[in-house]
Design a protein around this motif. Structure first.
Motif, mmCIF file in Angstrom:
data_model
loop_
_atom_site.group_PDB
_atom_site.id
_atom_site.type_symbol
_atom_site.label_atom_id
_atom_site.label_comp_id
_atom_site.label_asym_id
_atom_site.label_seq_id
_atom_site.Cartn_x
_atom_site.Cartn_y
_atom_site.Cartn_z
ATOM 1 N N LYS A 58 0.819 -1.204 0.000
ATOM 2 C CA LYS A 58 0.000 0.000 0.000
ATOM 3 C C LYS A 58 0.864 1.269 0.000
ATOM 4 N N ARG A 59 0.388 2.280 -0.661
ATOM 5 C CA ARG A 59 0.988 3.623 -0.656
ATOM 6 C C ARG A 59 2.511 3.565 -0.824
ATOM 7 N N ILE A 60 2.923 3.022 -1.937
ATOM 8 C CA ILE A 60 4.346 2.761 -2.166
ATOM 9 C C ILE A 60 5.160 4.019 -2.451
ATOM 10 N N TYR A 61 4.497 5.154 -2.586
ATOM 11 C CA TYR A 61 5.226 6.408 -2.789
ATOM 12 C C TYR A 61 5.263 7.269 -1.527
ATOM 13 N N LYS A 62 4.954 6.680 -0.368
ATOM 14 C CA LYS A 62 5.099 7.409 0.882
ATOM 15 C C LYS A 62 6.581 7.730 1.102
ATOM 16 N N GLY A 63 6.883 8.982 1.409
ATOM 17 C CA GLY A 63 8.270 9.375 1.627
ATOM 18 C C GLY A 63 8.973 9.880 0.392
ATOM 19 N N VAL A 64 8.234 9.984 -0.711
ATOM 20 C CA VAL A 64 8.873 10.415 -1.957
ATOM 21 C C VAL A 64 9.267 11.899 -1.907
ATOM 22 N N GLY A 65 8.573 12.675 -1.071
ATOM 23 C CA GLY A 65 8.873 14.107 -0.962
ATOM 24 C C GLY A 65 10.300 14.395 -0.539
ATOM 25 N N PRO A 66 10.723 13.899 0.652
ATOM 26 C CA PRO A 66 12.114 14.141 1.066
ATOM 27 C C PRO A 66 13.136 13.536 0.112
ATOM 28 N N GLN A 67 12.780 12.400 -0.489
ATOM 29 C CA GLN A 67 13.700 11.784 -1.449
ATOM 30 C C GLN A 67 13.891 12.673 -2.667
ATOM 31 N N ALA A 68 12.794 13.277 -3.139
ATOM 32 C CA ALA A 68 12.874 14.167 -4.299
ATOM 33 C C ALA A 68 13.710 15.412 -3.983
ATOM 34 N N ILE A 69 13.574 15.903 -2.759
ATOM 35 C CA ILE A 69 14.325 17.093 -2.350
ATOM 36 C C ILE A 69 15.813 16.799 -2.214
ATOM 37 N N GLY A 70 16.126 15.659 -1.622
ATOM 38 C CA GLY A 70 17.529 15.365 -1.319
ATOM 39 C C GLY A 70 18.277 14.582 -2.370
ATOM 40 N N SER A 71 17.569 13.991 -3.324
ATOM 41 C CA SER A 71 18.196 13.109 -4.298
ATOM 42 C C SER A 71 19.257 13.817 -5.141
ATOM 43 N N ALA A 72 18.870 14.913 -5.775
ATOM 44 C CA ALA A 72 19.797 15.628 -6.659
ATOM 45 C C ALA A 72 21.021 16.167 -5.911
ATOM 46 N N PRO A 73 20.850 16.829 -4.755
ATOM 47 C CA PRO A 73 22.032 17.331 -4.036
ATOM 48 C C PRO A 73 23.014 16.239 -3.615
ATOM 49 N N GLN A 74 22.493 15.110 -3.092
ATOM 50 C CA GLN A 74 23.405 14.069 -2.637
ATOM 51 C C GLN A 74 24.112 13.390 -3.804
ATOM 52 N N ALA A 75 23.388 13.169 -4.908
ATOM 53 C CA ALA A 75 24.011 12.551 -6.078
ATOM 54 C C ALA A 75 25.029 13.495 -6.701
ATOM 55 N N ALA A 76 24.683 14.772 -6.771
ATOM 56 C CA ALA A 76 25.602 15.757 -7.335
ATOM 57 C C ALA A 76 26.878 15.839 -6.500
ATOM 58 N N LEU A 77 26.714 15.840 -5.180
ATOM 59 C CA LEU A 77 27.870 15.916 -4.284
ATOM 60 C C LEU A 77 28.743 14.680 -4.419
ATOM 61 N N PHE A 78 28.098 13.514 -4.560
ATOM 62 C CA PHE A 78 28.864 12.276 -4.715
ATOM 63 C C PHE A 78 29.681 12.291 -5.999
ATOM 64 N N PHE A 79 29.020 12.523 -7.133
ATOM 65 C CA PHE A 79 29.717 12.432 -8.417
ATOM 66 C C PHE A 79 30.709 13.570 -8.624
ATOM 67 N N LEU A 80 30.425 14.730 -8.050
ATOM 68 C CA LEU A 80 31.399 15.821 -8.114
ATOM 69 C C LEU A 80 32.684 15.434 -7.403
ATOM 70 N N THR A 81 32.544 14.849 -6.208
ATOM 71 C CA THR A 81 33.711 14.426 -5.431
ATOM 72 C C THR A 81 34.446 13.282 -6.116
ATOM 73 N N TYR A 82 33.685 12.248 -6.516
ATOM 74 C CA TYR A 82 34.308 11.068 -7.121
ATOM 75 C C TYR A 82 34.998 11.394 -8.437
ATOM 76 N N GLU A 83 34.295 12.076 -9.325
ATOM 77 C CA GLU A 83 34.866 12.383 -10.638
ATOM 78 C C GLU A 83 36.020 13.374 -10.549
#
Length: 238
Positions: free
Chosen positions: A44-69
């Motif tokens: 049930k309600r498999i998209y519960k919690g998608v809000g914070p994930q949408a907010i934080g997804s891009a910044p954390q991924a950007a920070l990871f790949f910026l550092t790694y690359e």
């Protein structure tokens, strides 16, 4: 310019992947939770919690790949080829620590939202965590366990990824750069293997983030103790 490209590309890629695969993340969290899959919400309600994930997804991924690359970009020209896997391991480890600065608070709120039976909003969950548990034991609860899980994951994943890409390019592409789908296949193999190896650490991380604050305050909720308790009560399946 190159660092700017890493930053933007990483952010867009991370956001796209997290949004598309979010239901699978919900299933994983509910399967790993102490109350069990059905009691944590089941299908049930498999998209519960998608809000914070949408907010934080891009910044954390950007920070990871910026550092790694960045580490990879500046190290590859000056480091002997034999030691490049060490560069990839080091770069991935540092990148994971940096990404966790954004990832952990998002993960805490998201997982509590995914497994709660009520309808408390993500914002209320975040405010409650800060009010009753503080920053370290609330919003950043599980920071250590997240790093303990994420660093081995990346240390395994990225050397395998780079090896697969270079080997495939050398033997099948005559050193021509790979197509996007070919990189995706290499990434799938490397990521799948890494996930399989580090799943127990991921289960421990989830249990710690979702545990009652009284248990966490006792200081007994370490990764090792959590793994021991899971194995004692649920065996290897747990």
């Amino acid at each position: 310019l190159i660092l700017s490209i890493f930053l933007k590309a990483g952010g867009v890629a991370g956001l796209f992947v997290d949004m598309v695969l979010f239901p699978l993340d919900t299933f994983k969290t509910r399967l790993q939770s102490k109350q069990g899959f059905k009691k944590a919400g089941g299908f049930k309600r498999i998209y519960k919690g998608v809000g914070p994930q949408a907010i934080g997804s891009a910044p954390q991924a950007a920070l990871f790949f910026l550092t790694y690359e960045s580490i990879k970009y500046y190290s590859e020209p000056v480091v002997p080829k034999k030691t490049l896997p060490l560069v990839y391991m080091f770069g991935a480890s540092v990148a994971e620590v940096m990404a966790c600065l954004v990832r952990v608070p998002i993960e805490v709120v998201k997982q509590r939202r995914q497994t709660q039976l009520g309808n408390k909003s993500s914002l209320r969950i975040a405010l409650a965590a800060y009010k009753y548990e503080g920053i370290r034991k609330g919003l950043y609860r599980g920071f250590g366990s997240t790093i303990i899980r994420e660093v081995p994951f990346s240390v395994i994943q990225f050397p395998i990824l780079e090896y697969l890409k270079s080997t495939y390019r050398k033997h099948f592409k005559n050193n021509i750069p790979l197509e996007s789908w070919e990189v995706a296949v290499c990434g799938s193999i490397a990521g799948g293997f890494s996930a399989a190896v580090t799943t127990p650490l991921d289960v421990a991380k989830t249990r710690i983030m979702l545990a009652d604050r009284k248990i966490v305050s006792s200081g007994k909720m370490t990764v090792l103790n959590t793994l021991k308790n899971i194995y004692t009560k649920e065996g290897l399946k747990g």
